[in-house]
Scaffold this motif. Structure first.
Motif, PDB file in Angstrom:
ATOM      1  N   LEU A  21       0.836  -1.186   0.000  1.00 34.38           N
ATOM      2  CA  LEU A  21       0.000   0.000   0.000  1.00 34.38           C
ATOM      3  C   LEU A  21       0.876   1.243   0.000  1.00 34.38           C
ATOM      4  O   LEU A  21       1.708   1.429   0.875  1.00 34.38           O
ATOM      5  CB  LEU A  21      -0.919   0.004   1.219  1.00 34.38           C
ATOM      6  N   VAL A  22       0.683   2.061  -1.016  1.00 32.97           N
ATOM      7  CA  VAL A  22       1.468   3.278  -1.143  1.00 32.97           C
ATOM      8  C   VAL A  22       0.513   4.449  -1.354  1.00 32.97           C
ATOM      9  O   VAL A  22      -0.390   4.377  -2.179  1.00 32.97           O
ATOM     10  CB  VAL A  22       2.437   3.198  -2.344  1.00 32.97           C
ATOM     11  N   VAL A  23       0.687   5.489  -0.589  1.00 32.64           N
ATOM     12  CA  VAL A  23      -0.105   6.700  -0.736  1.00 32.64           C
ATOM     13  C   VAL A  23       0.784   7.731  -1.405  1.00 32.64           C
ATOM     14  O   VAL A  23       1.909   7.962  -0.971  1.00 32.64           O
ATOM     15  CB  VAL A  23      -0.588   7.206   0.640  1.00 32.64           C
ATOM     16  N   LYS A  24       0.277   8.358  -2.445  1.00 36.45           N
ATOM     17  CA  LYS A  24       1.089   9.322  -3.179  1.00 36.45           C
ATOM     18  C   LYS A  24       1.471  10.518  -2.320  1.00 36.45           C
ATOM     19  O   LYS A  24       2.573  11.012  -2.392  1.00 36.45           O
ATOM     20  CB  LYS A  24       0.357   9.779  -4.436  1.00 36.45           C
ATOM     21  N   ASN A  25       0.531  10.999  -1.507  1.00 35.03           N
ATOM     22  CA  ASN A  25       0.802  12.144  -0.654  1.00 35.03           C
ATOM     23  C   ASN A  25       0.186  11.865   0.709  1.00 35.03           C
ATOM     24  O   ASN A  25      -1.021  11.997   0.891  1.00 35.03           O
ATOM     25  CB  ASN A  25       0.212  13.417  -1.271  1.00 35.03           C
ATOM     26  N   SER A  26       1.010  11.478   1.659  1.00 28.11           N
ATOM     27  CA  SER A  26       0.496  11.076   2.970  1.00 28.11           C
ATOM     28  C   SER A  26      -0.156  12.232   3.713  1.00 28.11           C
ATOM     29  O   SER A  26      -1.106  12.028   4.479  1.00 28.11           O
ATOM     30  CB  SER A  26       1.610  10.459   3.810  1.00 28.11           C
ATOM     31  N   TYR A  27       0.298  13.451   3.504  1.00 29.04           N
ATOM     32  CA  TYR A  27      -0.307  14.602   4.178  1.00 29.04           C
ATOM     33  C   TYR A  27      -1.740  14.804   3.705  1.00 29.04           C
ATOM     34  O   TYR A  27      -2.658  14.972   4.510  1.00 29.04           O
ATOM     35  CB  TYR A  27       0.517  15.869   3.947  1.00 29.04           C
ATOM     36  N   VAL A  28      -1.954  14.762   2.405  1.00 28.51           N
ATOM     37  CA  VAL A  28      -3.305  14.937   1.854  1.00 28.51           C
ATOM     38  C   VAL A  28      -4.196  13.781   2.302  1.00 28.51           C
ATOM     39  O   VAL A  28      -5.347  13.984   2.687  1.00 28.51           O
ATOM     40  CB  VAL A  28      -3.258  15.040   0.317  1.00 28.51           C
ATOM     41  N   ALA A  29      -3.675  12.575   2.288  1.00 27.43           N
ATOM     42  CA  ALA A  29      -4.453  11.412   2.718  1.00 27.43           C
ATOM     43  C   ALA A  29      -4.875  11.540   4.177  1.00 27.43           C
ATOM     44  O   ALA A  29      -5.999  11.192   4.540  1.00 27.43           O
ATOM     45  CB  ALA A  29      -3.646  10.142   2.511  1.00 27.43           C
ATOM     46  N   SER A  30      -4.005  12.052   5.019  1.00 28.84           N
ATOM     47  CA  SER A  30      -4.352  12.211   6.430  1.00 28.84           C
ATOM     48  C   SER A  30      -5.415  13.292   6.614  1.00 28.84           C
ATOM     49  O   SER A  30      -6.263  13.185   7.503  1.00 28.84           O
ATOM     50  CB  SER A  30      -3.111  12.552   7.254  1.00 28.84           C
ATOM     51  N   GLN A  31      -5.410  14.312   5.780  1.00 32.32           N
ATOM     52  CA  GLN A  31      -6.407  15.372   5.877  1.00 32.32           C
ATOM     53  C   GLN A  31      -7.784  14.888   5.427  1.00 32.32           C
ATOM     54  O   GLN A  31      -8.805  15.353   5.914  1.00 32.32           O
ATOM     55  CB  GLN A  31      -5.987  16.582   5.035  1.00 32.32           C
ATOM     56  N   GLU A  32      -7.829  13.943   4.486  1.00 27.51           N
ATOM     57  CA  GLU A  32      -9.090  13.427   3.962  1.00 27.51           C
ATOM     58  C   GLU A  32      -9.636  12.258   4.781  1.00 27.51           C
ATOM     59  O   GLU A  32     -10.764  11.830   4.552  1.00 27.51           O
ATOM     60  CB  GLU A  32      -8.894  12.971   2.517  1.00 27.51           C
ATOM     61  N   PHE A  33      -8.876  11.746   5.724  1.00 32.46           N
ATOM     62  CA  PHE A  33      -9.267  10.540   6.451  1.00 32.46           C
ATOM     63  C   PHE A  33     -10.593  10.699   7.190  1.00 32.46           C
ATOM     64  O   PHE A  33     -11.474   9.845   7.090  1.00 32.46           O
ATOM     65  CB  PHE A  33      -8.169  10.128   7.441  1.00 32.46           C
ATOM     66  N   ASN A  34     -10.769  11.783   7.937  1.00 29.17           N
ATOM     67  CA  ASN A  34     -11.999  11.968   8.715  1.00 29.17           C
ATOM     68  C   ASN A  34     -13.231  12.080   7.826  1.00 29.17           C
ATOM     69  O   ASN A  34     -14.290  11.540   8.151  1.00 29.17           O
ATOM     70  CB  ASN A  34     -11.886  13.192   9.623  1.00 29.17           C
ATOM     71  N   GLU A  35     -13.099  12.750   6.697  1.00 30.53           N
ATOM     72  CA  GLU A  35     -14.222  12.864   5.760  1.00 30.53           C
ATOM     73  C   GLU A  35     -14.596  11.506   5.194  1.00 30.53           C
ATOM     74  O   GLU A  35     -15.778  11.162   5.106  1.00 30.53           O
ATOM     75  CB  GLU A  35     -13.868  13.819   4.625  1.00 30.53           C
ATOM     76  N   LYS A  36     -13.597  10.727   4.822  1.00 36.77           N
ATOM     77  CA  LYS A  36     -13.868   9.401   4.272  1.00 36.77           C
ATOM     78  C   LYS A  36     -14.450   8.471   5.331  1.00 36.77           C
ATOM     79  O   LYS A  36     -15.323   7.657   5.034  1.00 36.77           O
ATOM     80  CB  LYS A  36     -12.584   8.799   3.691  1.00 36.77           C
ATOM     81  N   ALA A  37     -13.986   8.592   6.564  1.00 35.46           N
ATOM     82  CA  ALA A  37     -14.519   7.763   7.647  1.00 35.46           C
ATOM     83  C   ALA A  37     -15.983   8.106   7.905  1.00 35.46           C
ATOM     84  O   ALA A  37     -16.816   7.216   8.107  1.00 35.46           O
ATOM     85  CB  ALA A  37     -13.691   7.941   8.909  1.00 35.46           C
ATOM     86  N   ALA A  38     -16.332   9.383   7.886  1.00 31.74           N
ATOM     87  CA  ALA A  38     -17.725   9.801   8.094  1.00 31.74           C
ATOM     88  C   ALA A  38     -18.613   9.302   6.955  1.00 31.74           C
ATOM     89  O   ALA A  38     -19.730   8.833   7.185  1.00 31.74           O
ATOM     90  CB  ALA A  38     -17.808  11.319   8.215  1.00 31.74           C
ATOM     91  N   ALA A  39     -18.125   9.400   5.735  1.00 31.02           N
ATOM     92  CA  ALA A  39     -18.892   8.910   4.591  1.00 31.02           C
ATOM     93  C   ALA A  39     -19.081   7.392   4.685  1.00 31.02           C
ATOM     94  O   ALA A  39     -20.158   6.876   4.364  1.00 31.02           O
ATOM     95  CB  ALA A  39     -18.181   9.269   3.290  1.00 31.02           C
ATOM     96  N   GLY A  40     -18.049   6.681   5.138  1.00 35.62           N
ATOM     97  CA  GLY A  40     -18.160   5.232   5.306  1.00 35.62           C
ATOM     98  C   GLY A  40     -19.175   4.849   6.375  1.00 35.62           C
ATOM     99  O   GLY A  40     -19.946   3.900   6.208  1.00 35.62           O
TER     100      GLY A  40
END
Length: 165
Positions: free
Chosen positions: A45-64
């Motif tokens: 598992l590779v994330v292109k930009n870990s900073y951006v991924a960490s910022q989007e995590f809460n939004e994706k968790a709420a949507a899930g």
């Protein structure tokens, strides 16, 4: 003349050398062991930009969580070169799928990555022909089920002898 002989309690340079070699030997052995475990258990598992991924995590968790609250369940099938995706609500009734996009990725490499548009084949079902080799795949389906955002389903699956396991 006073003759000094070796006594059993004397600390010599050889003792220090053995202690230092043992100390650093243990450290090197532990490091090699941990590196071996890390290398053999890497998921790819590779994330292109870990900073951006960490910022989007809460939004994706709420949507899930919102999606999980619907109580819908999905099934995936692959056989004879056709991928079929179906979706039912919490009462077991088919959910209308107007279309979907399925992405197939290998866990470690992107050489065989494919994306295919699934066409509506019936109530709650969408399908498309695709060629997948045996092995591990990550399947990500974004289905248009009449909501503001697509119904997202991500799974790690195995294809064996041309059939989804």
């Amino acid at each position: 003349m006073n003759q000094r002989g070796k006594t059993s309690g004397e600390f010599t340079g050889r003792h220090m050398l053995v202690i230092m070699l043992a100390f650093f030997g243990v450290i090197i052995a532990v490091n090699l062991t941990m590196a071996s475990f890390a290398n053999s258990s890497w998921s790819g598992l590779v994330v292109k930009n870990s900073y951006v991924a960490s910022q989007e995590f809460n939004e994706k968790a709420a949507a899930g969580r919102a999606q999980a609250a619907l109580g819908w369940s999905a099934t995936m099938a692959f056989a004879k070169g056709e991928f079929i995706y179906s979706l039912v609500d919490k009462d077991g009734k088919p959910v209308r799928i107007d279309g979907a996009v399925a992405q197939f990725r290998r866990p470690i490499t992107d050489v065989e990555d494919q994306s295919v548009a699934l066409m509506k084949t019936g109530s709650g079902r969408a399908a498309a022909p695709i060629s997948l080799r045996d092995g591990a795949w990550i399947v990500e389906v974004d289905a248009d089920a009449g909501m503001a955002t697509p119904y997202r389903d991500v799974r790690r699956v195995t294809i064996r002898d041309g059939v989804l396991q």
